[in-house]
Design a protein around this motif. Structure first.
Motif, mmCIF file in Angstrom:
data_model
loop_
_atom_site.group_PDB
_atom_site.id
_atom_site.type_symbol
_atom_site.label_atom_id
_atom_site.label_comp_id
_atom_site.label_asym_id
_atom_site.label_seq_id
_atom_site.Cartn_x
_atom_site.Cartn_y
_atom_site.Cartn_z
ATOM 1 N N ASP A 1 -9.505 6.682 7.976
ATOM 2 C CA ASP A 1 -8.758 6.713 6.726
ATOM 3 C C ASP A 1 -9.034 5.423 5.947
ATOM 4 O OD1 ASP A 1 -7.035 7.529 4.829
ATOM 5 O OD2 ASP A 1 -5.382 7.981 6.211
ATOM 6 N N VAL A 2 -8.647 5.405 4.672
ATOM 7 C CA VAL A 2 -8.716 4.138 3.924
ATOM 8 C C VAL A 2 -7.324 3.687 3.500
ATOM 9 C CG1 VAL A 2 -11.038 4.482 3.049
ATOM 10 C CG2 VAL A 2 -9.102 5.319 1.730
ATOM 11 N N ASP A 3 -6.328 4.482 3.869
ATOM 12 C CA ASP A 3 -4.964 4.189 3.426
ATOM 13 C C ASP A 3 -4.464 2.895 4.083
ATOM 14 O OD1 ASP A 3 -2.591 4.449 2.256
ATOM 15 O OD2 ASP A 3 -1.802 5.972 3.629
ATOM 16 N N VAL A 4 -3.849 2.009 3.290
ATOM 17 C CA VAL A 4 -3.283 0.799 3.877
ATOM 18 C C VAL A 4 -1.771 0.720 3.683
ATOM 19 C CG1 VAL A 4 -5.340 -0.627 3.781
ATOM 20 C CG2 VAL A 4 -3.885 -0.458 1.786
ATOM 21 N N ASP A 5 -1.179 1.756 3.105
ATOM 22 C CA ASP A 5 0.273 1.741 2.896
ATOM 23 C C ASP A 5 0.985 2.202 4.152
ATOM 24 O OD1 ASP A 5 0.198 0.819 0.386
ATOM 25 O OD2 ASP A 5 0.016 2.794 -0.515
ATOM 26 N N LEU A 6 0.912 1.400 5.197
ATOM 27 C CA LEU A 6 1.444 1.861 6.477
ATOM 28 C C LEU A 6 2.637 1.060 6.959
ATOM 29 C CD1 LEU A 6 -2.075 2.210 7.996
ATOM 30 C CD2 LEU A 6 -0.580 4.117 7.475
ATOM 31 N N PRO A 7 3.219 0.169 6.178
ATOM 32 C CA PRO A 7 4.331 -0.590 6.757
ATOM 33 C C PRO A 7 5.552 0.277 7.027
ATOM 34 C CG PRO A 7 4.120 -1.068 4.429
ATOM 35 C CD PRO A 7 2.960 -0.228 4.800
ATOM 36 N N THR A 8 6.236 -0.009 8.128
ATOM 37 C CA THR A 8 7.480 0.689 8.455
ATOM 38 C C THR A 8 8.496 -0.369 8.871
ATOM 39 O OG1 THR A 8 7.037 0.887 10.796
ATOM 40 C CG2 THR A 8 6.213 2.633 9.399
ATOM 41 N N ASP A 9 9.733 0.049 9.020
ATOM 42 C CA ASP A 9 10.738 -0.891 9.478
ATOM 43 C C ASP A 9 10.945 -0.791 10.982
ATOM 44 O OD1 ASP A 9 11.849 1.550 9.462
ATOM 45 O OD2 ASP A 9 13.475 1.088 8.055
ATOM 46 N N ASN A 10 10.143 0.030 11.652
ATOM 47 C CA ASN A 10 10.261 0.147 13.100
ATOM 48 C C ASN A 10 8.876 -0.046 13.689
ATOM 49 O OD1 ASN A 10 10.457 0.909 15.727
ATOM 50 N ND2 ASN A 10 11.727 2.704 15.321
ATOM 51 N N ARG A 11 8.709 -1.157 14.402
ATOM 52 C CA ARG A 11 7.342 -1.471 14.811
ATOM 53 C C ARG A 11 6.888 -0.671 16.015
ATOM 54 N NH1 ARG A 11 7.634 -7.420 17.595
ATOM 55 N NH2 ARG A 11 9.006 -6.840 19.248
ATOM 56 N N PHE A 12 7.790 0.041 16.683
ATOM 57 C CA PHE A 12 7.358 0.849 17.826
ATOM 58 C C PHE A 12 7.146 2.290 17.412
ATOM 59 C CE2 PHE A 12 9.796 -2.686 19.610
ATOM 60 C CZ PHE A 12 8.757 -3.300 20.279
ATOM 61 N N ALA A 13 8.238 2.999 17.081
ATOM 62 C CA ALA A 13 8.108 4.406 16.729
ATOM 63 C C ALA A 13 7.382 4.564 15.394
ATOM 64 C CB ALA A 13 9.488 5.044 16.669
ATOM 65 N N GLY A 14 7.607 3.660 14.488
ATOM 66 C CA GLY A 14 7.054 3.821 13.146
ATOM 67 C C GLY A 14 5.543 3.737 13.115
ATOM 68 N N LEU A 15 4.965 3.050 14.090
ATOM 69 C CA LEU A 15 3.512 2.883 14.094
ATOM 70 C C LEU A 15 2.824 3.800 15.100
ATOM 71 C CD1 LEU A 15 3.304 -0.976 13.726
ATOM 72 C CD2 LEU A 15 2.878 0.733 12.005
ATOM 73 N N LEU A 16 3.597 4.644 15.781
ATOM 74 C CA LEU A 16 3.012 5.610 16.717
ATOM 75 C C LEU A 16 2.904 6.940 15.983
ATOM 76 C CD1 LEU A 16 2.125 6.050 19.637
ATOM 77 C CD2 LEU A 16 4.441 6.768 20.137
ATOM 78 N N LEU A 17 1.689 7.270 15.553
ATOM 79 C CA LEU A 17 1.520 8.473 14.737
ATOM 80 C C LEU A 17 1.240 9.662 15.634
ATOM 81 C CD1 LEU A 17 -0.694 7.001 11.881
ATOM 82 C CD2 LEU A 17 1.781 7.042 12.086
ATOM 83 N N ASP A 18 1.946 10.777 15.374
ATOM 84 C CA ASP A 18 1.700 11.968 16.178
ATOM 85 C C ASP A 18 0.716 12.890 15.453
ATOM 86 O OD1 ASP A 18 3.086 13.212 14.222
ATOM 87 O OD2 ASP A 18 4.902 13.559 15.397
ATOM 88 N N LYS A 19 0.510 14.069 16.041
ATOM 89 C CA LYS A 19 -0.522 14.976 15.570
ATOM 90 C C LYS A 19 -0.308 15.367 14.108
ATOM 91 C CE LYS A 19 -0.605 19.057 17.452
ATOM 92 N NZ LYS A 19 -0.817 20.207 18.356
ATOM 93 N N GLN A 20 0.967 15.624 13.772
ATOM 94 C CA GLN A 20 1.234 16.091 12.416
ATOM 95 C C GLN A 20 0.973 14.990 11.401
ATOM 96 O OE1 GLN A 20 5.102 17.753 11.872
ATOM 97 N NE2 GLN A 20 4.606 18.473 9.814
ATOM 98 N N GLN A 21 1.377 13.748 11.769
ATOM 99 C CA GLN A 21 1.156 12.646 10.841
ATOM 100 C C GLN A 21 -0.323 12.338 10.695
ATOM 101 O OE1 GLN A 21 3.894 10.383 13.208
ATOM 102 N NE2 GLN A 21 4.879 9.619 11.360
ATOM 103 N N LEU A 22 -1.080 12.607 11.765
ATOM 104 C CA LEU A 22 -2.503 12.279 11.733
ATOM 105 C C LEU A 22 -3.318 13.316 10.987
ATOM 106 C CD1 LEU A 22 -2.985 11.045 15.377
ATOM 107 C CD2 LEU A 22 -3.276 9.678 13.330
ATOM 108 N N ALA A 23 -2.787 14.555 10.916
ATOM 109 C CA ALA A 23 -3.596 15.634 10.346
ATOM 110 C C ALA A 23 -3.718 15.484 8.838
ATOM 111 C CB ALA A 23 -2.944 16.980 10.694
#
Lengths: 206, 166, 394
Positions: free
Chosen positions: A125-147
């Motif tokens: 991807d080229v997207d860089v808008d990935l900040p979240t307020d939860n550094r564990f769950a927020g940065l663990l992307l599942d299948k749906q988020q990845l598709a």
């Protein structure tokens, strides 16, 4: 005299100081969240999964072969292969990943997963808008988020996506040409049998 | 014997006592600086602005830095010490008590202490300057010459070393 | 109408005496002192907050950037955000540090920086204490800063902070001499060490031209030398070797974090503003208006306008010049600034004893310009750098 150069320098900074209020061209800063630069085609951030068609579950190219999981240097990919098979975008029966997670807090954007994938299923991807307020769950992307759809892939990497599409189309055409040749002599049901020949699913057997 | 005098006196005595008793040499210098500052504050309290401020400028600003540099140039770093206080504090205390006794005896035996001095006019910086420039101009010039000689001597010593190492 | 302007000029003095009316007579000296001190302790940190914003904005514009523009209108609340951040940060003290000295260093620095404001007249009748030896007090307090810098560098038990402290002390000692010598000319001319008397000596106008000391040959040179030495004293660019980021990271306060770091920052800016205030008092007429027809504007407004102008000068210099090398720094101090300051004292004496008129101006300008040209030629001479030799390391 000492100080001549200093005065020249002071004049230059003064010109910058007042000039930046007068002419907007001097200020090259992009005010990021509001303004954005066009996306750079040759950039990469984190991997995503490509799907064909409109339904992300049905059209996912990934067959759960787990090559990328094994090759990933920081081990940020988790794949669980499905027990059953279901038809993919072109209607072939395939395995699919029951679970596909990428922890992008671990991922180092090395692109090795993309290079080893035999199905062109995972891309950067080229997207860089990935900040979240939860550094564990927020940065663990599942299948749906990845598709992400193939159209999205065309949007971010047009040249590369066109080449991939052409290669895939060529392979499909070859498979189509082979299928009648392979299917006629044994006269077997052509549904599942030609799959190993048509596409190199060697990842699992290796 | 006002409260401010008591506080300043305590600060001065505590600072100088700590300078004798502490183990770490840099701590000693810092404590001594506190003593200098206390003495300067006492001068200021007595209305001697020039002396007090010169005390701060020379002792706190320059002598303390000089002492600290001297310690760091010569001091050998030893092992970590367990106690904050030096083991020689008894010897230091004895020497200090002896010096104090001699000074106290000298002051107490002089007759000037017990005479009631006439109230001094307020000594301003202007008056000190006038005195230095008129009555004491020769001593001032001699001192200036001496200091200049010392300065030039220091420069010469420093330059000689440079020539040798070349 | 003029009564209104006088009232406006003296408004803080009037408010203070109004407040003092509420306390019993015996307590009035103490309360008066506390009111003055509290005003200084509130006003100058507030100005410090403004100046950090001003500096970041100004530097940004000099480099064709925006500077802070997110927190509040035009980024004005940025200092508040910074303050909250440094207050909530963890205060880390190195394990090997000398805890007591490590704690005392920033406190001493800020205390000394605040003490310097006691003798700076910020307006007509607005001074904390009018000392007989005000200028001497200012320099005496300024010399305490060196000690706190040493304490910070030594107590951190870090090579970088010790190196930074050594550099800072060497630099401060070298530039304190010209700083004092540059202001001696003013004391010679004013005949007083009291800051209030010095400001009063500069009152009055010839036509619309003010009688400030900066508008004389020796005063102009003195002002230039004073500002150069003040830049070095406050460790600002181009004399920021003690905290050279690329070599020793942050110098003597590298091991400080959280609010203690903020205190160092505060102390540094307070020192810069105090020396600027002293320069205004000595050379720029203090709180006096630059033109007689502008004298209706309150005196404290003029003082702070001049202060901001000088601070802008500091920022401008910082945005322009690269950092000096150590030998350049020392050569500049001892081969140019110090002899110029000594010559300048001679010029001030000549000015004092010559009758007023055009010849006096010409003689003094010639006497100032000649050593300046000669010394700068000497300074620009190409130096052959010899191979570095070590006395103890080999």
């Amino acid at each position: 005299m000492v100080g001549e150069g200093i005065l020249k320098g002071l004049a230059e900074t003064a010109r910058n100081f007042f000039g930046s209020y007068v002419s907007k061209e001097r200020l090259t800063t992009v005010q990021y969240p509001e303004q954005r630069l066009p996306r750079i085609e040759a950039a990469r951030s984190f991997p995503f999964l490509v799907y064909d068609g409109s339904d992300w579950q049905q059209g996912m190219r990934c067959v759960g072969c787990q090559i990328c999981e094994k090759e990933c240097p920081p081990k940020c990919i988790l794949i669980e292969k499905s027990k059953d098979k279901k038809p993919d975008a072109v209607g072939k029966q395939q395995f699919y990943p029951a679970v596909f997670d990428i922890d992008i807090s671990v991922c180092m954007s090395c692109q090795i997963c993309v290079e080893v994938c035999p199905f062109d299923a995972i891309k950067m991807d080229v997207d860089v808008d990935l900040p979240t307020d939860n550094r564990f769950a927020g940065l663990l992307l599942d299948k749906q988020q990845l598709a992400k759809s193939n159209e999205y892939y065309h949007g971010i990497h047009p040249t590369e996506a066109a080449a991939v599409d052409a290669a895939l189309a060529a392979e499909r055409a070859k498979a189509q040409a082979k299928k009648p040749a392979a299917a006629t002599p044994p006269a077997a049901p052509p549904s599942a049998a030609p799959v190993p020949e048509a596409q190199p699913v060697g990842g699992e057997s290796k | 014997m006002t409260a401010s005098f008591l506080i300043l006196a305590l600060l001065t005595v505590a600072g100088t006592a700590a300078a004798m008793g502490l183990r770490n040499a840099v701590h000693c210098v810092l404590a001594l600086t506190l003593g200098f500052a206390g003495i300067a504050a006492l001068y200021l309290q007595l209305g001697a602005q020039f002396v007090g401020l010169a005390q701060i400028m020379v002792y706190v600003g320059a002598v303390a830095i000089l002492a600290v540099f001297a310690i760091m140039m010569t001091h050998k770093p030893g092992q970590a010490e367990a106690s904050v206080f030096s083991s020689h504090w008894i010897a230091g205390g004895v020497v200090a008590a002896a010096v104090f006794a001699v000074l106290a005896w000298a002051i107490a035996s002089s007759e000037a202490v017990f005479q009631l001095l006439p109230p001094q006019p307020d000594v301003t910086v202007q008056k000190i300057g006038d005195a230095l420039m008129h009555r004491f101009v020769l001593p001032l010039e001699i001192m200036g010459l001496l200091l200049t000689a010392a300065l030039i001597g220091a420069v010469v010593i420093a330059m000689d070393r440079k020539e040798e190492t070349k | 109408m003029t009564q209104v302007f006088v009232q406006l000029d003296q408004i803080f003095v009037i408010v203070k005496y109004w407040l003092l009316g509420f306390v019993p007579a015996g307590w009035q000296p103490l309360v008066s002192a506390i009111v003055s001190v509290v005003t200084v302790v509130i006003a100058f940190p507030a100005l410090f907050a403004l100046v950090t914003w001003f500096e970041r904005k100004g530097l940004g514009r000099m480099q064709n950037r925006y500077g802070p523009n997110r927190a509040g209108p035009a980024g004005l609340f940025q200092p508040i955000a910074d303050a909250i951040k440094s207050l909530t940060k963890e205060d880390i003290v190195p394990l090997a540090a000398d805890h007591v000295v490590h704690f005392l260093a920033p406190v001493l620095l800020v205390t000394a920086a605040f003490l310097a404001y006691a003798v700076i007249p910020v307006g007509r009748n607005m001074i904390v204490v009018n000392l007989n030896a005000g200028v001497l007090f200012f320099f005496a307090v300024g010399s305490v800063v060196e000690l706190s810098v040493f304490m910070a560098g030594w107590s951190s038990r870090s090579k970088y902070s010790l190196l930074g402290a050594m550099r800072a002390i060497a630099q401060m000692i070298s530039y304190e001499v010209p700083l004092v010598l540059a202001s001696v000319v003013v004391i010679m001319q004013a005949g007083s060490l009291s800051t209030v008397a010095i400001v009063e000596r500069q009152a009055g106008y010839t036509g619309i031209w003010p009688h400030w000391f900066v508008f004389t040959p020796w005063g102009f040179v003195g002002f230039a030398l004073f500002m150069i030495a003040a830049t070095a004293e406050s460790n600002r660019s181009p004399f920021d070797l003690p905290e050279g980021e690329s070599e020793i990271i942050a110098g003597y306060y590298i091991e400080y974090s959280g609010f203690k770091f903020a205190l160092f920052f505060l102390g540094e800016y307070l020192g810069m503003m105090a020396t600027s205030g002293m320069a205004i008092t000595l050379f720029l007429g203090g709180w006096a208006a630059p033109f007689p027809f502008l004298a209706w504007i309150p005196s404290y407004v003029w003082f702070f306008l001049k202060l901001l102008a000088l601070i802008f000068g500091f920022i401008w210099i910082r945005g322009t010049l690269p950092r000096l090398r150590m030998d350049q720094l020392m050569n500049f101090a001892w081969e140019f600034i110090l002899p110029m300051a000594l010559f300048n004292m001679l010029v001030a004496g000549v000015w004092h004893f010559m009758p007023p008129g055009i010849p006096r101006w010409l003689v003094c300008i010639a006497m100032v310009a000649t050593p300046c040209i000669l010394l700068s030629m000497r300074l620009k001479r190409k130096k052959k750098l010899q191979l570095r030799t070590y006395q103890f390391a080999e």
